[in-house]
Write an enzyme that holds these catalytic residues in place. Structure first.
Site, PDB file in Angstrom:
ATOM      1  N   LYS A 237       4.476 -36.754 -28.206  1.00 50.24           N
ATOM      2  CA  LYS A 237       5.334 -36.341 -29.328  1.00 50.24           C
ATOM      3  C   LYS A 237       4.708 -36.678 -30.681  1.00 50.24           C
ATOM      4  O   LYS A 237       3.799 -37.489 -30.779  1.00 50.24           O
ATOM      5  CB  LYS A 237       6.723 -37.001 -29.197  1.00 50.24           C
ATOM      6  CG  LYS A 237       7.573 -36.285 -28.147  1.00 50.24           C
ATOM      7  CD  LYS A 237       8.983 -36.790 -28.080  1.00 50.24           C
ATOM      8  CE  LYS A 237       9.752 -36.009 -26.999  1.00 50.24           C
ATOM      9  NZ  LYS A 237      11.089 -36.562 -26.769  1.00 50.24           N
ATOM     10  N   ARG A 271       9.767 -39.710 -18.984  1.00 48.46           N
ATOM     11  CA  ARG A 271       9.539 -38.259 -18.971  1.00 48.46           C
ATOM     12  C   ARG A 271       8.193 -37.988 -19.638  1.00 48.46           C
ATOM     13  O   ARG A 271       7.974 -38.375 -20.781  1.00 48.46           O
ATOM     14  CB  ARG A 271      10.672 -37.567 -19.736  1.00 48.46           C
ATOM     15  CG  ARG A 271      10.613 -36.044 -19.735  1.00 48.46           C
ATOM     16  CD  ARG A 271      11.763 -35.473 -20.559  1.00 48.46           C
ATOM     17  NE  ARG A 271      11.779 -34.013 -20.518  1.00 48.46           N
ATOM     18  CZ  ARG A 271      11.066 -33.249 -21.322  1.00 48.46           C
ATOM     19  NH1 ARG A 271      10.284 -33.794 -22.236  1.00 48.46           N
ATOM     20  NH2 ARG A 271      11.128 -31.931 -21.222  1.00 48.46           N
TER      21      ARG A 271
HETATM   22  C1  PT1 Z   1      13.512 -36.303 -24.115  1.00 54.31           C
HETATM   23  C2  PT1 Z   1      13.215 -34.902 -24.128  1.00 54.31           C
HETATM   24  C3  PT1 Z   1      13.967 -34.071 -23.246  1.00 54.31           C
HETATM   25  N1  PT1 Z   1      12.270 -34.344 -24.938  1.00 54.31           N
HETATM   26  C4  PT1 Z   1      15.156 -35.943 -22.474  1.00 54.31           C
HETATM   27  N2  PT1 Z   1      14.926 -34.608 -22.428  1.00 54.31           N
HETATM   28  C5  PT1 Z   1      12.068 -33.024 -24.919  1.00 54.31           C
HETATM   29  N3  PT1 Z   1      16.105 -36.474 -21.673  1.00 54.31           N
HETATM   30  C6  PT1 Z   1      12.816 -32.207 -24.054  1.00 54.31           C
HETATM   31  C7  PT1 Z   1       7.995 -34.209 -31.359  1.00 54.31           C
HETATM   32  O1  PT1 Z   1       8.447 -35.004 -32.185  1.00 54.31           O
HETATM   33  O2  PT1 Z   1      12.886 -37.156 -24.897  1.00 54.31           O
HETATM   34  N4  PT1 Z   1      14.465 -36.782 -23.305  1.00 54.31           N
HETATM   35  N5  PT1 Z   1      13.740 -32.737 -23.232  1.00 54.31           N
HETATM   36  C8  PT1 Z   1      11.041 -32.427 -25.843  1.00 54.31           C
HETATM   37  N6  PT1 Z   1      11.465 -32.460 -27.216  1.00 54.31           N
HETATM   38  C9  PT1 Z   1      10.634 -32.827 -28.261  1.00 54.31           C
HETATM   39  C10 PT1 Z   1      11.141 -33.548 -29.345  1.00 54.31           C
HETATM   40  C11 PT1 Z   1       9.288 -32.519 -28.221  1.00 54.31           C
HETATM   41  C12 PT1 Z   1      10.280 -33.996 -30.348  1.00 54.31           C
HETATM   42  C13 PT1 Z   1       8.432 -32.943 -29.227  1.00 54.31           C
HETATM   43  C14 PT1 Z   1       8.912 -33.700 -30.295  1.00 54.31           C
HETATM   44  O3  PT1 Z   1       6.816 -33.824 -31.342  1.00 54.31           O
END
Ligand code: PT1
Length: 294
Positions: A237, A271
């Site tokens: 991330k 995850r």
């Molecule tokens: C997570 C999660 C998810 N993240 C759960 N499910 C994502 N339970 C999708 C960035 O800042 O942490 N927990 N499902 C993906 N979402 C992101 C959010 C991807 C922020 C990238 C960023 O780069």
């Protein structure tokens, strides 16, 4: 704080639609995005409006062989700035994939969705866990989740993916997210989901600045007060990117450091995208942490 959460300790085993997930030691959840636009694997399994089912199944198999206990299948990108997707589009993307994985791979499948219909249909074709970044707040989602009988991961997000990174503000990010998750847990328990079926996730990167994410990642122990298994997604991330000033494909080592610290503070599910590497980090972190509490 959690006077209405009566369960003394989080469950060690989670019944995921018949398959037992052992949480006596932390587990790895592998990411499988069936989207054209996810930040890391977008376009790999869904491109030009076409589902690449064989590729998705092969990736799920690879993640399972590398040691992922759970495969998290998602049809909506929730990265910062992502656009929403229609319910039908989400169904078309994830249902065939969940069905194929359930028939071919003995992994637990979670469905990363906020849509009630996607929850119901996914459960019918073999999903064992609901992972909702909107914590069952969409209309009909709570009822749908109850109907499936599946465990649910409740995640915190401020606003929506398209707006969540526009100057998010908290007085105290840790206590506010704790209170939010506590309220969602109580709502879900009130609606008929057993407490031992609920997991929580502070939602790293969802409506949080770098400082907010760092505050959360350094105070994960606090969330043990919720008496629910803690899931953390930090892999590749922007939090890692901002600290290291590196693009997504160079964030593995940083992601492993974050996963290690999460496990040391009690996280039970990590995850991630890089299964073998993360599993090694998680196992070492878990062994050391366990020795410290013996
Ligand atoms: C997570 C999660 C998810 N993240 C759960 N499910 C994502 N339970 C999708 C960035 O800042 O942490 N927990 N499902 C993906 N979402 C992101 C959010 C991807 C922020 C990238 C960023 O780069």
């Amino acid at each position: 704080m959690a006077q209405n959460l009566i369960q003394p300790e989080p469950p060690q085993k989670l019944n995921c639609g018949g398959s037992l997930l052992d949480l006596s030691a932390p587990q790895v959840m592998g990411v499988l995005n069936i989207t054209p636009d996810s930040f890391s694997d977008g376009g790999s399994y869904f491109r030009d409006n076409t589902l690449r089912l064989d590729k998705a199944l092969a990736r799920a198999e690879q993640m399972f062989v590398e040691g992922a206990a759970i495969i998290d299948v998602g049809g909506e990108s929730t990265r910062p700035g992502a656009e929403t997707v229609s319910e039908q589009e989400e169904l078309d993307r994830v249902i065939p994939v969940i069905e194929a994985i359930a028939k071919n791979i003995p992994a637990i499948i979670s469905v990363d969705t906020s849509s009630p219909q996607v929850m119901l249909d996914s459960a019918k074709v073999g999903a064992g866990l609901i992972n909702d970044v909107r914590a069952l707040t969409r209309e009909g989602a709570l009822l749908a989740a109850v109907k499936t009988g599946l465990p649910v991961c409740l995640m915190h997000m401020l606003k929506q993916p398209d707006t969540m990174q526009q100057a998010p503000i908290y007085q105290n990010v840790v206590t506010e997210i704790y209170s939010y998750l506590e309220a969602r847990l109580l709502d879900c328990i009130g609606a008929g989901i057993a407490q031992e079926k609920l997991l929580v996730d502070p939602g790293i990167g969802f409506g949080k600045t770098l400082q907010h994410n760092l505050q959360l990642m350094s105070h994960l122990q606090v969330f043990s007060g919720l008496k629910a298994p803690l899931l953390i997604g930090v892999s590749r991330k922007s939090m890692i990117g901002q600290i290291l000033d590196k693009p997504t494909e160079q964030r593995l080592y940083g992601s492993l450091a974050a996963a290690t610290l999460a496990v040391a503070q009690g996280a039970k599910i990590i995850r991630c995208h890089d299964i073998a590497a993360t599993l090694d980090a998680v196992r070492v972190a878990s062994a050391i942490t366990k020795a410290g509490s013996d």
